[in-house]
Scaffold this motif. Structure first.
Motif, mmCIF file in Angstrom:
data_model
loop_
_atom_site.group_PDB
_atom_site.id
_atom_site.type_symbol
_atom_site.label_atom_id
_atom_site.label_comp_id
_atom_site.label_asym_id
_atom_site.label_seq_id
_atom_site.Cartn_x
_atom_site.Cartn_y
_atom_site.Cartn_z
ATOM 1 N N PHE A 21 43.047 61.704 63.933
ATOM 2 C CA PHE A 21 43.675 61.119 65.119
ATOM 3 C C PHE A 21 43.448 59.618 65.152
ATOM 4 N N VAL A 22 42.233 59.195 64.829
ATOM 5 C CA VAL A 22 41.906 57.772 64.858
ATOM 6 C C VAL A 22 42.671 57.026 63.769
ATOM 7 N N HIS A 23 42.648 57.561 62.548
ATOM 8 C CA HIS A 23 43.206 56.830 61.414
ATOM 9 C C HIS A 23 44.714 57.007 61.263
ATOM 10 N N ALA A 24 45.245 58.143 61.697
ATOM 11 C CA ALA A 24 46.669 58.402 61.502
ATOM 12 C C ALA A 24 47.501 58.131 62.755
ATOM 13 N N VAL A 25 46.853 58.025 63.913
ATOM 14 C CA VAL A 25 47.584 57.794 65.157
ATOM 15 C C VAL A 25 47.180 56.469 65.805
ATOM 16 N N PHE A 27 45.091 53.866 64.842
ATOM 17 C CA PHE A 27 45.115 52.637 64.040
ATOM 18 C C PHE A 27 46.549 52.160 63.763
ATOM 19 N N PRO A 28 47.462 53.041 63.307
ATOM 20 C CA PRO A 28 48.835 52.576 63.092
ATOM 21 C C PRO A 28 49.493 52.077 64.385
ATOM 22 N N PHE A 29 49.197 52.725 65.498
ATOM 23 C CA PHE A 29 49.769 52.291 66.777
ATOM 24 C C PHE A 29 49.345 50.856 67.082
ATOM 25 N N LEU A 66 44.110 42.350 60.624
ATOM 26 C CA LEU A 66 44.619 43.395 59.732
ATOM 27 C C LEU A 66 43.669 43.637 58.567
ATOM 28 N N GLY A 67 43.032 42.572 58.084
ATOM 29 C CA GLY A 67 42.035 42.744 57.026
ATOM 30 C C GLY A 67 40.855 43.557 57.495
ATOM 31 N N TRP A 68 40.400 43.283 58.709
ATOM 32 C CA TRP A 68 39.280 44.059 59.264
ATOM 33 C C TRP A 68 39.686 45.511 59.472
ATOM 34 N N MET A 69 40.924 45.732 59.921
ATOM 35 C CA MET A 69 41.383 47.109 60.102
ATOM 36 C C MET A 69 41.421 47.846 58.776
ATOM 37 N N ASP A 70 41.903 47.172 57.725
ATOM 38 C CA ASP A 70 41.963 47.804 56.405
ATOM 39 C C ASP A 70 40.571 48.203 55.916
ATOM 40 N N ALA A 71 39.575 47.408 56.294
ATOM 41 C CA ALA A 71 38.195 47.679 55.878
ATOM 42 C C ALA A 71 37.460 48.566 56.873
ATOM 43 N N GLU A 94 52.643 57.316 75.614
ATOM 44 C CA GLU A 94 52.869 57.413 74.173
ATOM 45 C C GLU A 94 51.648 57.977 73.445
ATOM 46 N N LEU A 95 50.461 57.795 74.026
ATOM 47 C CA LEU A 95 49.224 58.272 73.426
ATOM 48 C C LEU A 95 48.521 59.252 74.355
#
Length: 230
Positions: A21-25, A27-29, A66-71, A94-95
């Motif tokens: 939920f955190v990584h697939a919903v 974070f992309p949101f 975005l770099g911090w999110m990727d890491a 929406e969430l």
């Protein structure tokens, strides 16, 4: 028999809430909406953006974020800005905060039994309140008596848990910390807290030696003499 538990301090990701939920919903949101927030920030967002600039000098704020999110970095201004975006998503419908089915009945039972409930997560306090306040099991935010995030300290530092115990006014041994992460559990145990690792089958958690393990909150209740439902 375990010591009486006066407080349950819980992590979120991998503990009350599926990692997916955190990584697939979530974070992309946030990722899709951060640029718009940077273009028209509120006063709270502007303060966080200034902190981003301080921590990543010479780098455009969006690139830093975005770099911090990727890491999957646990950096406070990032968590603050994510929380602002998620607030908009929860309030618009929406969430909705996803919880494992066993979580809400146990939280309600523990609260009804007079056990204090608190959260310690790397997500901001605002984001924590949103997950529980707009959850698939209803509004659970009112069950909690305290909320802690990275402004308290990092989750792998025993001093953070000592500070939480002091804030709660409880003996460390009367606080049960629930997490899926061995390093966090080790730090909590070093501060004297009781610990239990959540071993969620869907999350593929690696067993951490030296801690009790439980497949769900019902098993936690059995291990520590807590009610499993109201």
């Amino acid at each position: 028999m375990p010591a009486r538990i006066d407080w349950v301090l819980t992590d979120i990701e991998g503990t009350t809430t599926p990692i997916a939920f955190v990584h697939a919903v979530l974070f992309p949101f946030a990722r899709a909406r951060l640029a718009a927030l940077l273009d028209s920030p509120s006063a709270e967002a502007a303060a966080a953006i200034a902190e981003v600039a301080r921590l990543a000098p010479g780098l455009p704020p969006l690139a830093a974020l975005l770099g911090w999110m990727d890491a999957d970095a646990k950096i406070t201004p990032l968590k603050t800005l994510q929380g602002i975006v998620w607030d908009q998503g929860y309030r618009s419908g929406e969430l909705r905060g996803q919880l494992y089915d066993d979580v809400a009945p146990a939280l309600r039972a523990w609260n009804a039994a007079g056990v204090g409930l608190a959260v310690y997560s790397s997500g901001s306090v605002a984001a924590q309140r949103l997950i529980f306040g707009h959850s698939t099991a209803g509004d659970l935010a009112g069950l909690f008596g305290a909320w802690f995030d990275t402004t308290t300290g990092t989750k792998r530092d025993p001093a953070s848990y000592a500070a939480i115990a002091a804030r709660l006014g409880a003996a460390p041994g009367r606080i049960l910390f629930l997490s899926d992460m061995g390093g966090e559990l080790d730090a909590a145990a070093a501060a004297g807290l009781a610990t239990c690792q959540l071993l969620r089958a869907t999350d593929g958690t690696t067993v951490a030696p030296g801690h009790q393990g439980a497949a769900d909150f019902t098993a936690v209740a059995t291990l520590f003499g807590l009610p499993a439902s109201v």
